[in-house]
Design an enzyme around this catalytic site. Structure first.
Site: not given
Ligand code: COA
Length: 242
Positions: A107, A127
């Site tokens: 966004e 979301e």
């Molecule tokens: N909020 C808070 N923390 C987040 C985050 C978010 N939106 N996205 C990633 N993180 C954190 C993870 O919890 C992780 O923390 P940790 O190391 O303490 O466990 C760290 O960032 C790394 O993320 P990770 O998921 O291990 O990395 P990845 O490379 O395997 O995957 C993503 C990357 C972006 C695909 C995955 O992190 C993800 O799906 N994030 C959420 C996306 C989402 O739903 N966003 C919408 C929010 S409204």
């Protein structure tokens, strides 16, 4: 600033989202710091370039913070008001997206005027998978950018748009290798700076308005009286073209 790296140049501000421990997720501190950047750009209008550090644009709003928020915080529109403010900045904004731009990160990119992507860029709004809706602009900005059909695939079916999709649907202007992304974004900003600043500013205002011949005429009336118009047109007629 704790979540951003900000470089203030004469004609542009370059903001790098930097929360490596959370894939640059947008938390309250980052929202506050982005408001500070908006305030600086409102005070002294400059172009804005937003990018993310470490091969990620932003992985959304910070889910740890979102989890604790209730109706009051939703009604405050914490992210939506920031992105609206960003969208209304006086001069153009560009997002250079490498890696994930998900949820609020997507966004934020949608709120910019132009997006460039690396081949690793991924846009998505997961979301509903978290039991909420994308309430900071995706439900209407994405539709304006790519049309209802694609927007609904993203919003309702969890479709992620990779760089090729984003280019094909017009969401991004160009896909360039990650190592060239910032340089290309700066070239785009350089091109913008060659326009008259007031002309650029009024064009953005009029283009973002809901469109009325009156606003076009009024904005043009201001520009027709400007010294810059005379200078630029004289230069053209005198044979000097930039
Ligand atoms: N909020 C808070 N923390 C987040 C985050 C978010 N939106 N996205 C990633 N993180 C954190 C993870 O919890 C992780 O923390 P940790 O190391 O303490 O466990 C760290 O960032 C790394 O993320 P990770 O998921 O291990 O990395 P990845 O490379 O395997 O995957 C993503 C990357 C972006 C695909 C995955 O992190 C993800 O799906 N994030 C959420 C996306 C989402 O739903 N966003 C919408 C929010 S409204």
């Amino acid at each position: 600033m704790s979540t951003l790296h900000v470089e203030e140049l004469d004609d542009r501000v370059v903001v790098t989202l930097r929360r490596p421990e959370a894939r640059n997720a947008i938390n309250a501190a980052m929202v506050g710091e982005l408001h500070d950047v908006c305030a600086a750009v409102e005070r002294e209008p400059r172009l804005l370039l937003i990018t993310g550090d470490g091969g990620t644009f932003a992985a959304g709003a910070d889910i740890g913070e979102l989890r604790e928020r209730g109706r009051e915080q939703a009604l405050q529109g914490i992210n939506s008001r920031l992105f609206d403010r960003l969208a209304r900045l006086p001069l153009p904004t560009v997002a250079a997206v490498d890696g994930y731009a998900l949820g609020g990160g997507a966004e934020l990119a949608y709120a910019c005027d132009v997006r460039l992507a690396s081949p690793a860029a991924v846009f998505g709004n997961p979301e509903p998978g978290l039991g909420i809706l994308a309430a900071a602009g995706a439900c209407w900005r994405l539709r304006e950018l790519v049309g209802a059909s694609v927007a609904k695939q993203v919003l309702l079916a969890g479709r992620r748009l990779d760089a090729g999709d984003a280019l094909r649907f017009g969401l991004v202007a160009e896909v360039v290798p990650a190592e060239d992304l910032l340089q290309r974004a700066h070239s785009l900003l350089d091109r913008m700076t060659r326009s008259g600043a007031l002309a650029l500013r009024l064009t953005k205002l009029v283009a973002d308005g809901h469109g009325h011949p009156l606003t076009d005429d009024l904005a043009q009336a201001i520009l027709f009286e400007s010294e810059e118009k005379r200078v630029r047109m004289d230069a053209f007629l005198g044979g000097s073209r930039s």
